[in-house]
Design a protein around this motif. Structure first.
Motif, mmCIF file in Angstrom:
data_model
loop_
_atom_site.group_PDB
_atom_site.id
_atom_site.type_symbol
_atom_site.label_atom_id
_atom_site.label_comp_id
_atom_site.label_asym_id
_atom_site.label_seq_id
_atom_site.Cartn_x
_atom_site.Cartn_y
_atom_site.Cartn_z
ATOM 1 N N PRO A 49 0.813 -1.225 0.000
ATOM 2 C CA PRO A 49 0.000 0.000 0.000
ATOM 3 C C PRO A 49 0.842 1.269 0.000
ATOM 4 O O PRO A 49 1.835 1.380 0.732
ATOM 5 C CB PRO A 49 -0.807 -0.125 1.296
ATOM 6 C CG PRO A 49 -0.915 -1.594 1.525
ATOM 7 C CD PRO A 49 0.402 -2.152 1.067
ATOM 8 N N THR A 50 0.441 2.232 -0.833
ATOM 9 C CA THR A 50 1.132 3.513 -0.925
ATOM 10 C C THR A 50 0.090 4.630 -0.969
ATOM 11 O O THR A 50 -1.110 4.378 -1.006
ATOM 12 C CB THR A 50 2.002 3.593 -2.193
ATOM 13 O OG1 THR A 50 1.158 3.408 -3.347
ATOM 14 C CG2 THR A 50 3.084 2.537 -2.192
ATOM 15 N N GLY A 51 0.582 5.881 -1.018
ATOM 16 C CA GLY A 51 -0.318 7.025 -1.149
ATOM 17 C C GLY A 51 -1.334 7.080 -0.031
ATOM 18 O O GLY A 51 -0.979 7.081 1.144
ATOM 19 N N THR A 52 -2.614 7.077 -0.396
ATOM 20 C CA THR A 52 -3.684 7.112 0.605
ATOM 21 C C THR A 52 -4.327 5.747 0.803
ATOM 22 O O THR A 52 -5.358 5.638 1.480
ATOM 23 C CB THR A 52 -4.763 8.131 0.185
ATOM 24 O OG1 THR A 52 -5.289 7.755 -1.098
ATOM 25 C CG2 THR A 52 -4.187 9.539 0.110
ATOM 26 N N ASP A 53 -3.739 4.699 0.243
ATOM 27 C CA ASP A 53 -4.293 3.359 0.419
ATOM 28 C C ASP A 53 -4.230 2.945 1.892
ATOM 29 O O ASP A 53 -3.294 3.320 2.604
ATOM 30 C CB ASP A 53 -3.504 2.332 -0.409
ATOM 31 C CG ASP A 53 -3.652 2.555 -1.900
ATOM 32 O OD1 ASP A 53 -4.662 3.168 -2.294
ATOM 33 O OD2 ASP A 53 -2.762 2.120 -2.655
ATOM 34 N N PRO A 54 -5.198 2.178 2.362
ATOM 35 C CA PRO A 54 -5.114 1.665 3.736
ATOM 36 C C PRO A 54 -3.818 0.894 3.946
ATOM 37 O O PRO A 54 -3.448 0.066 3.118
ATOM 38 C CB PRO A 54 -6.333 0.742 3.834
ATOM 39 C CG PRO A 54 -7.287 1.254 2.808
ATOM 40 C CD PRO A 54 -6.440 1.756 1.678
ATOM 41 N N GLY A 55 -3.133 1.189 5.043
ATOM 42 C CA GLY A 55 -1.865 0.529 5.316
ATOM 43 C C GLY A 55 -0.660 1.213 4.708
ATOM 44 O O GLY A 55 0.434 0.649 4.694
ATOM 45 N N ASN A 56 -0.819 2.443 4.206
ATOM 46 C CA ASN A 56 0.326 3.144 3.623
ATOM 47 C C ASN A 56 1.319 3.536 4.719
ATOM 48 O O ASN A 56 0.961 3.609 5.898
ATOM 49 C CB ASN A 56 -0.140 4.373 2.843
ATOM 50 C CG ASN A 56 -0.701 5.453 3.758
ATOM 51 O OD1 ASN A 56 0.050 6.197 4.397
ATOM 52 N ND2 ASN A 56 -2.029 5.547 3.851
ATOM 53 N N PRO A 57 2.591 3.778 4.366
ATOM 54 C CA PRO A 57 3.621 4.045 5.376
ATOM 55 C C PRO A 57 3.313 5.213 6.309
ATOM 56 O O PRO A 57 3.623 5.151 7.504
ATOM 57 C CB PRO A 57 4.873 4.326 4.526
ATOM 58 C CG PRO A 57 4.652 3.539 3.278
ATOM 59 C CD PRO A 57 3.177 3.646 3.008
ATOM 60 N N THR A 58 2.711 6.275 5.802
ATOM 61 C CA THR A 58 2.394 7.422 6.658
ATOM 62 C C THR A 58 1.364 7.048 7.710
ATOM 63 O O THR A 58 1.485 7.413 8.889
ATOM 64 C CB THR A 58 1.876 8.598 5.821
ATOM 65 O OG1 THR A 58 2.874 8.970 4.866
ATOM 66 C CG2 THR A 58 1.571 9.801 6.700
ATOM 67 N N PHE A 59 0.339 6.302 7.313
ATOM 68 C CA PHE A 59 -0.676 5.850 8.266
ATOM 69 C C PHE A 59 -0.066 4.949 9.331
ATOM 70 O O PHE A 59 -0.341 5.087 10.529
ATOM 71 C CB PHE A 59 -1.791 5.125 7.525
ATOM 72 C CG PHE A 59 -2.764 4.421 8.420
ATOM 73 C CD1 PHE A 59 -3.744 5.134 9.093
ATOM 74 C CD2 PHE A 59 -2.703 3.045 8.594
ATOM 75 C CE1 PHE A 59 -4.649 4.482 9.933
ATOM 76 C CE2 PHE A 59 -3.600 2.390 9.421
ATOM 77 C CZ PHE A 59 -4.577 3.109 10.096
ATOM 78 N N LEU A 60 0.782 4.008 8.918
ATOM 79 C CA LEU A 60 1.352 3.052 9.858
ATOM 80 C C LEU A 60 2.247 3.725 10.890
ATOM 81 O O LEU A 60 2.380 3.238 12.014
ATOM 82 C CB LEU A 60 2.153 1.982 9.114
ATOM 83 C CG LEU A 60 1.361 1.064 8.179
ATOM 84 C CD1 LEU A 60 2.255 -0.034 7.629
ATOM 85 C CD2 LEU A 60 0.162 0.466 8.888
ATOM 86 N N ALA A 61 2.857 4.840 10.532
ATOM 87 C CA ALA A 61 3.788 5.510 11.439
ATOM 88 C C ALA A 61 3.126 5.960 12.735
ATOM 89 O O ALA A 61 3.804 6.121 13.759
ATOM 90 C CB ALA A 61 4.434 6.701 10.740
ATOM 91 N N SER A 62 1.820 6.139 12.717
ATOM 92 C CA SER A 62 1.115 6.592 13.918
ATOM 93 C C SER A 62 0.436 5.444 14.662
ATOM 94 O O SER A 62 -0.257 5.675 15.653
ATOM 95 C CB SER A 62 0.048 7.632 13.535
ATOM 96 O OG SER A 62 -0.949 7.048 12.700
ATOM 97 N N GLN A 63 0.649 4.216 14.203
ATOM 98 C CA GLN A 63 -0.026 3.063 14.799
ATOM 99 C C GLN A 63 0.855 2.338 15.816
ATOM 100 O O GLN A 63 2.078 2.288 15.668
ATOM 101 C CB GLN A 63 -0.423 2.067 13.705
ATOM 102 C CG GLN A 63 -1.381 2.629 12.673
ATOM 103 C CD GLN A 63 -2.696 3.049 13.280
ATOM 104 O OE1 GLN A 63 -3.372 2.250 13.934
ATOM 105 N NE2 GLN A 63 -3.073 4.303 13.076
ATOM 106 N N PRO A 64 0.256 1.747 16.853
ATOM 107 C CA PRO A 64 1.020 0.847 17.723
ATOM 108 C C PRO A 64 1.599 -0.294 16.901
ATOM 109 O O PRO A 64 1.048 -0.669 15.860
ATOM 110 C CB PRO A 64 -0.038 0.344 18.718
ATOM 111 C CG PRO A 64 -1.152 1.335 18.654
ATOM 112 C CD PRO A 64 -1.159 1.873 17.254
ATOM 113 N N THR A 65 2.691 -0.851 17.387
ATOM 114 C CA THR A 65 3.414 -1.855 16.599
ATOM 115 C C THR A 65 2.530 -3.022 16.186
ATOM 116 O O THR A 65 2.533 -3.442 15.013
ATOM 117 C CB THR A 65 4.619 -2.369 17.388
ATOM 118 O OG1 THR A 65 5.433 -1.268 17.773
ATOM 119 C CG2 THR A 65 5.434 -3.342 16.562
#
Length: 219
Positions: A59-75
């Motif tokens: 996943p990239t861009g605004t897709d679910p699971g993109n790197p930017t989204f994951l950066a704010s998630q618990p491990t």
């Protein structure tokens, strides 16, 4: 009688001029707010940069699971969003290994892909390990965890890293990927999660409690 009326209207002219000047000044003072917004770094400047041949398929861009989204998630939540880590994520969740880390301690995760597990374990062997041999499973998983959240460049610069099972492995740069010991390569490195770095790798590390062999794991 008309002259006094005219004289009374004249004092309003300076007041109107003052009001116009005040409005003009107020309009001018709004420009610094725009300047401050323009001065803020663009969102792309803070986007985690993942690298490796598999990244383009994730996943990239605004897709679910993109790197930017994951950066704010618990491990543990971040791992669930990476579609090629279903086997590894389930094993971590079943074993509870991540909960062994002291609170607030960062972690680096060397995460084998589903294909890596399929190439190493038969379905029966893996299911038996998950169901009946928790201690061996935990030992295997600790071979993929490093204390501290380390970017892949830091690991390659250091040249070695020690996993939670006490094994020291070499880490060397091989073009766009990194080589871990003589067994695995990174295929998409530098995912970030809360207090963690996640590096996807193409082979299972550690002393294997069962051998590869009869059949392949279903994805």
């Amino acid at each position: 009688m008309s002259q006094p009326a005219t004289a009374r209207r004249h004092p309003r002219l300076p007041a109107l001029a003052l009001l116009a000047t005040t409005l003009l000044l107020a309009a001018c003072t709004s420009s610094p707010a725009t300047s401050r917004a323009d001065a803020e770094p663009p969102a792309s400047a803070t986007t985690p940069q993942v690298t490796g041949p598999l990244c383009a398929a994730l996943p990239t861009g605004t897709d679910p699971g993109n790197p930017t989204f994951l950066a704010s998630q618990p491990t543990d939540q971040a791992l669930r969003w990476i579609p090629t880590l279903t086997t590894f994520e389930a094993a971590l969740r079943t074993s509870g290994v991540l909960t062994d880390l002291p609170a607030g301690t960062g972690v680096t995760i060397l995460a084998p892909t589903d294909d890596a597990f399929a190439a190493t374990f038969s379905e029966d062997n893996w299911d038996d390990l998950m169901t009946h041999h928790t201690d061996q499973l935990r030992t295997l998983l600790k071979a993929h965890l490093v204390t501290g959240a380390h970017p892949i460049d830091d690991l390659t610069t250091a040249g070695t890293t020690t996993t939670l099972d006490g094994t020291t492995i070499t880490v060397t740069r091989t073009g766009p990927t990194a080589r871990l010991g003589d067994r695995a390569d990174t295929v998409c490195a530098d995912y970030q999660a809360t207090n963690a770095r996640i590096h996807l790798i193409n082979a299972v590390l550690g002393p294997l409690p069962v051998t590869a062999g009869t059949g392949h794991r279903a994805h």
